[in-house]
Write an enzyme that holds these catalytic residues in place. Sequence first.
Site, PDB file in Angstrom:
ATOM      1  NE  ARG A 108       8.277  -4.948   7.467  1.00  0.00           N
ATOM      2  CZ  ARG A 108       7.111  -4.332   7.626  1.00  0.00           C
ATOM      3  NH1 ARG A 108       6.674  -3.488   6.706  1.00  0.00           N
ATOM      4  NH2 ARG A 108       6.366  -4.572   8.680  1.00  0.00           N
ATOM      5  NE  ARG A 165       1.833  -6.821  12.036  1.00  0.00           N
ATOM      6  CZ  ARG A 165       2.914  -6.584  11.280  1.00  0.00           C
ATOM      7  NH1 ARG A 165       3.966  -7.386  11.353  1.00  0.00           N
ATOM      8  NH2 ARG A 165       2.951  -5.570  10.467  1.00  0.00           N
ATOM      9  CE  LYS A 222      -2.635  -0.341   3.621  1.00  0.00           C
ATOM     10  NZ  LYS A 222      -2.416  -1.642   4.244  1.00  0.00           N
ATOM     11  NE  ARG A 245       7.797  -3.712  12.092  1.00  0.00           N
ATOM     12  CZ  ARG A 245       6.776  -3.013  11.611  1.00  0.00           C
ATOM     13  NH1 ARG A 245       6.987  -2.054  10.722  1.00  0.00           N
ATOM     14  NH2 ARG A 245       5.535  -3.256  11.986  1.00  0.00           N
ATOM     15  NE  ARG A 305      -4.137   0.026  10.782  1.00  0.00           N
ATOM     16  CZ  ARG A 305      -3.082   0.661  10.288  1.00  0.00           C
ATOM     17  NH1 ARG A 305      -3.204   1.858   9.786  1.00  0.00           N
ATOM     18  NH2 ARG A 305      -1.903   0.078  10.270  1.00  0.00           N
TER      19      ARG A 305
END
Length: 221
Positions: free
Chosen positions: A128, A172, A19, A161, A94
């Site tokens: 990531r 998530r 996004k 992370r 959201r």
Amino acid sequence: MGCAGAKRIVLLGPPGAGKGTQAERLARHLNLPLIVTGDLLRAAVREGTPLGQKAKAYMDRGELVPHELVVALIREALERIDGEKGFLLDGFPRNLEQAQALEAITPIDVALLIDVPREEVVRRLSARRVCERCGRVYNLLTQPPQRDEICDACGAKLVQRSDDTPEVVAKRFDVQYNQDAQPLIESYRRKGLLLTVDGMGSVEEVFARIIRALEERCAGS
Ligand code: AMP
């Protein structure tokens, strides 16, 4: 050219859908102001504003910042721009509650959903890495550093992370995205505002799909 009917756009999609990347390109392409709630919140935290001080603890835990705070932030951001010209929102709304709050501030023309399946989200986010010193973001699959696990920009070590491990990413996705975002997506679908684009493939391919979908919608409206 440009379509008079698609100037107020919200971007939807799971974490890892791309996004942020697409939002920047699209804002440039359509010459629309881009409002990114995550960036606004991080700036508020950095500047130590009263809102930033309240938001920080939630952000550190990876939880959503309370409704009133984000809505106040968005309202302010939308007041600063020329609403007539349109806008691109990334990171808001959201959930349904936030969508209703937005509706009370401004109508929107398109909810653009970048659709990526769960397995791909887990694959992308698990790859990531971020530089522990300068914060630059890499992806071992799509944007690897030149030297293994070392930052190209500052030479420090790249780390993962804590919320990017496969287990946490899956959680998530299930909790934040499936639970909160699905009713929101459905509500935009019912209103005829939803435009879904396949988010698989390269940044260029997905961007081309987005432009085509917006143009087709424009031609059809
Ligand atoms: P992001 O950069 O979009 O991943 O956002 C980073 C963090 O900012 C999130 O984990 C939340 O704590 C907060 N945040 C961003 N957008 C929202 C929103 N629309 N509602 C509540 N919290 C948000």
